[in-house]
Design an enzyme around this catalytic site. Structure first.
Site, mmCIF file in Angstrom:
data_model
loop_
_atom_site.group_PDB
_atom_site.id
_atom_site.type_symbol
_atom_site.label_atom_id
_atom_site.label_comp_id
_atom_site.label_asym_id
_atom_site.label_seq_id
_atom_site.Cartn_x
_atom_site.Cartn_y
_atom_site.Cartn_z
ATOM 1 N N ARG A 138 0.806 -1.224 0.000
ATOM 2 C CA ARG A 138 0.000 0.000 0.000
ATOM 3 C C ARG A 138 0.838 1.273 0.000
ATOM 4 N NH1 ARG A 138 -4.372 -2.561 4.081
ATOM 5 N NH2 ARG A 138 -2.480 -3.085 5.189
ATOM 6 N N HIS A 148 4.355 -26.238 13.256
ATOM 7 C CA HIS A 148 5.725 -26.759 13.331
ATOM 8 C C HIS A 148 5.822 -28.071 14.123
ATOM 9 C CE1 HIS A 148 6.488 -22.874 11.778
ATOM 10 N NE2 HIS A 148 6.610 -22.230 12.913
ATOM 11 N N LYS A 195 2.154 -19.037 7.242
ATOM 12 C CA LYS A 195 1.289 -19.330 8.370
ATOM 13 C C LYS A 195 0.934 -18.022 9.093
ATOM 14 C CE LYS A 195 3.178 -20.268 12.694
ATOM 15 N NZ LYS A 195 3.967 -19.201 13.205
ATOM 16 N N LYS A 210 17.371 -21.778 23.930
ATOM 17 C CA LYS A 210 16.705 -22.160 22.681
ATOM 18 C C LYS A 210 17.225 -23.532 22.277
ATOM 19 C CE LYS A 210 15.841 -20.714 17.940
ATOM 20 N NZ LYS A 210 14.455 -21.180 17.918
ATOM 21 N N HIS A 238 8.305 -23.027 7.801
ATOM 22 C CA HIS A 238 9.766 -22.918 7.712
ATOM 23 C C HIS A 238 10.457 -24.063 8.455
ATOM 24 C CE1 HIS A 238 9.705 -20.930 11.679
ATOM 25 N NE2 HIS A 238 10.993 -21.201 11.753
HETATM 26 C C1 BG6 Z 1 7.541 -18.945 14.149
HETATM 27 C C2 BG6 Z 1 6.748 -18.482 15.325
HETATM 28 O O1 BG6 Z 1 6.733 -19.605 13.226
HETATM 29 O O2 BG6 Z 1 8.582 -19.829 14.589
HETATM 30 C C3 BG6 Z 1 7.641 -17.788 16.332
HETATM 31 O O3 BG6 Z 1 5.728 -17.598 14.896
HETATM 32 C C4 BG6 Z 1 8.787 -18.681 16.721
HETATM 33 O O4 BG6 Z 1 6.910 -17.395 17.489
HETATM 34 C C5 BG6 Z 1 9.497 -19.226 15.487
HETATM 35 O O5 BG6 Z 1 9.685 -17.910 17.493
HETATM 36 C C6 BG6 Z 1 10.516 -20.269 15.881
HETATM 37 O O6 BG6 Z 1 11.262 -20.625 14.761
HETATM 38 P P1 BG6 Z 1 12.755 -21.153 14.896
HETATM 39 O O7 BG6 Z 1 13.140 -21.501 13.518
HETATM 40 O O8 BG6 Z 1 13.552 -20.017 15.469
HETATM 41 O O9 BG6 Z 1 12.702 -22.323 15.837
#
Ligand code: BG6
Length: 520
Positions: free
Chosen positions: A72, A270, A178, A373, A208
């Site tokens: 836009r 996921h 998504k 993580k 992804h």
């Molecule tokens: C995304 C989510 O699809 O995946 C996020 O919306 C999340 O909230 C992310 O942090 C995690 O992806 P990855 O590849 O970092 O594990």
């Protein structure tokens, strides 16, 4: 012992096993134009343009190719190019080839609900087809807010921008990000809207996680080796644990996350992908519909959640101290309702009602603002049926575990027991360790690069098909209902301090000895 002697078994065996890499034929994408709706937005400059630029630098894009950003915001081609250049420079990308790339970058203002705007886009695309010799092939990427997907898909169909001409070999593909719907009903409505103009073979719903090469490797590991599959069932596997924990909080996405929560954000897509790859039956061919048929069959076999064996623990992060620094609780984050009952953590124990998996629990966990993580899958094998060593070592022997590491280490690790050298009889736990990218450090593709490359060659294997998606939603609808419509939502939400392993109630539910180790 010198190196030569040390490696003798491994080297000989590898040579006997395989005389080199076994590769598919290089797939060459056909000429085409990629249109990015929402080009001035976050996804476009954070993921899509950098991925396309890297593919360009690696000479993986077709030689006849161009990109049209559409959104836009009023701007012309030059401003769009300058904006994208700045974003890539800020992200530290090497811009050596930028000028050549940017010459294929265009911009078109679009008003998403105005048919004349789509007609203008159509004319611009026709001009660019001529200029770049892209033959009318198009990829339309919807990097726009999900609330606009249905309307934009309909407009594209009405404007004739979804059309293909199979006789002339002219194709159009639609890429959707998504979330694909909010529940079963909305997912069906979205699919209907998309199908007013596009047919299912044209639709690429990106996940992804599927585009991560370590995730695809699960299929290779299971089905390119003969030795694991005979054990891959209820006779040998005690439980499976699938985890994707994150140390980051909700960041600047409160608007989206408040409505979505962890079940919609991570589980419905996921985590289900990971579950499907670990648990699905072997497809007879590594081809899109063969793989997706097996995943759909698996989703169909999920035990309905209302069953008493299934469990769900929901949590929400509270404030916490990490390295002496105070981290906000979820309710203190910008844009979050101070009384929010959106879950940021979930543990689900699910069962698969089929011959292979009857009775095997799958513990699936994911959450934000946890200690680390970590994305990993643990296959926990059953204990040995009888220990001949019990009198000697005076205790039980732990059972074998196979760990598929996706993040931070891309590994496969199989633990087993062996004798410890020395005068006393001792068992020790060791294992086999495989590093996915060792020796191939520069060869890997980032998830978006892989996904876009597959869209370019028209391979739907890694993308959600409509039926898979709807089957997953039908599993999750009752779960979401049970936690969103009950009267005591406050009570079912377990707080956990930021930077920890998650709610105690969830840790208590995990089998003893499973990862992560419970704090003492
Ligand atoms: C995304 C989510 O699809 O995946 C996020 O919306 C999340 O909230 C992310 O942090 C995690 O992806 P990855 O590849 O970092 O594990």
């Amino acid at each position: 012992m010198d190196m030569e002697e040390k490696n003798i078994f491994a080297e000989k065996d590898v040579a006997a096993f395989n005389e080199g890499d076994l590769c598919e034929q290089e797939r060459t994408p056909e000429p085409c134009t990629m249109v990015i709706f929402g080009a001035s937005g976050d996804l476009s400059h954070r993921k899509l343009i950098p991925a396309l630029y890297n593919l360009f630098c690696d000479q993986r894009l077709p030689s006849r190719f161009c990109i049209v950003g559409a959104s836009r915001t009023e701007m012309d081609d030059n401003v769009f190019r300058a904006n994208m250049r700045r974003k890539l420079a800020d992200a530290g990308d090497d811009l050596k080839e930028w000028e050549t790339f940017a010459a294929r970058l265009y911009y078109q203002v679009i008003s998403y609900d105005d048919p004349s705007s789509y007609a203008a886009l159509g004319r611009r695309l026709a001009e660019l087809d001529q200029k770049h010799g892209t033959g009318g092939n198009r990829i339309i990427n919807l990097a726009i807010p999900p609330s606009l997907y249905a309307a934009v898909a309909r407009q594209l169909g009405r404007a004739g921008l979804a059309a293909e001409n199979t006789r002339q070999g002219r194709w159009t593909r639609l890429v959707v990000e998504k979330p694909f719907g909010y529940d079963l009903q909305s997912a069906r409505e979205l699919n209907e809207a998309i199908h007013t103009g596009f047919r299912e073979h044209q639709v690429f719903r990106i996940d992804h996680y599927m585009a991560k090469q370590t995730v695809q490797n699960i299929l290779v590991f299971r089905f390119a080796n003969a030795i694991f599959e005979p054990l891959w069932n209820r006779n040998y596997i005690d439980y499976v644990r699938i985890n994707a924990s994150e140390d980051l909080g909700v960041e600047n996405r409160a608007g989206y996350y408040e409505r979505s929560g962890v079940l919609r954000d991570m589980f419905q897509n996921h985590m289900m992908e990971l579950l499907a790859l670990v648990a699905a039956e072997p497809p007879s061919l590594f081809a899109a519909d063969w793989v997706r048929d097996k995943k759909a069959e698996l989703f169909r076999s999920l035990r309905p959640f209302s069953n008493k064996d299934s469990h769900l623990i929901l949590g929400q992060y509270d404030w916490g101290l990490v390295g002496g620094k105070r981290l906000n609780g979820y309710r203190e984050e910008a844009g979050v309702d101070p009384r929010s009952i959106t879950p940021t953590y979930a543990l689900m124990r699910v069962f698969i009602d089929n011959w292979r998996w009857q009775g095997v629990p799958f513990y699936i966990t994911s959450g934000k603002r946890l200690k680390r993580k970590v994305t990993r899958i643990d296959i926990q094998f059953k204990a040995i049926p009888h220990s001949m060593f019990r009198q000697v070592i005076g205790g039980d022997i732990g059972s074998n575990r196979l760990i598929i590491g996706i993040y931070p280490q891309e590994t496969i690790f199989l633990n087993f027991h062996s004798l410890k050298p020395g005068p006393r009889f001792c068992l020790r736990t060791g294992g086999l360790h495989f590093s996915f990218s060792k020796g191939q450090e520069d060869a890997g593709l980032e998830a978006y690069e892989k996904a876009l490359l597959d869209v370019l060659v028209g391979d739907q294997t890694l993308f959600w098909r409509q039926d898979e998606l709807e089957l997953c939603w039908s599993f999750f609808d009752p779960v979401l209902d049970s936690c969103e419509k009950c009267d005591d939502r406050f009570k079912v939400l377990h707080p956990y301090p930021a930077g920890t392993l998650g709610p105690q109630a969830a840790l208590d539910m995990l089998p003893s000895g499973s990862w992560p180790e419970k704090p003492q």
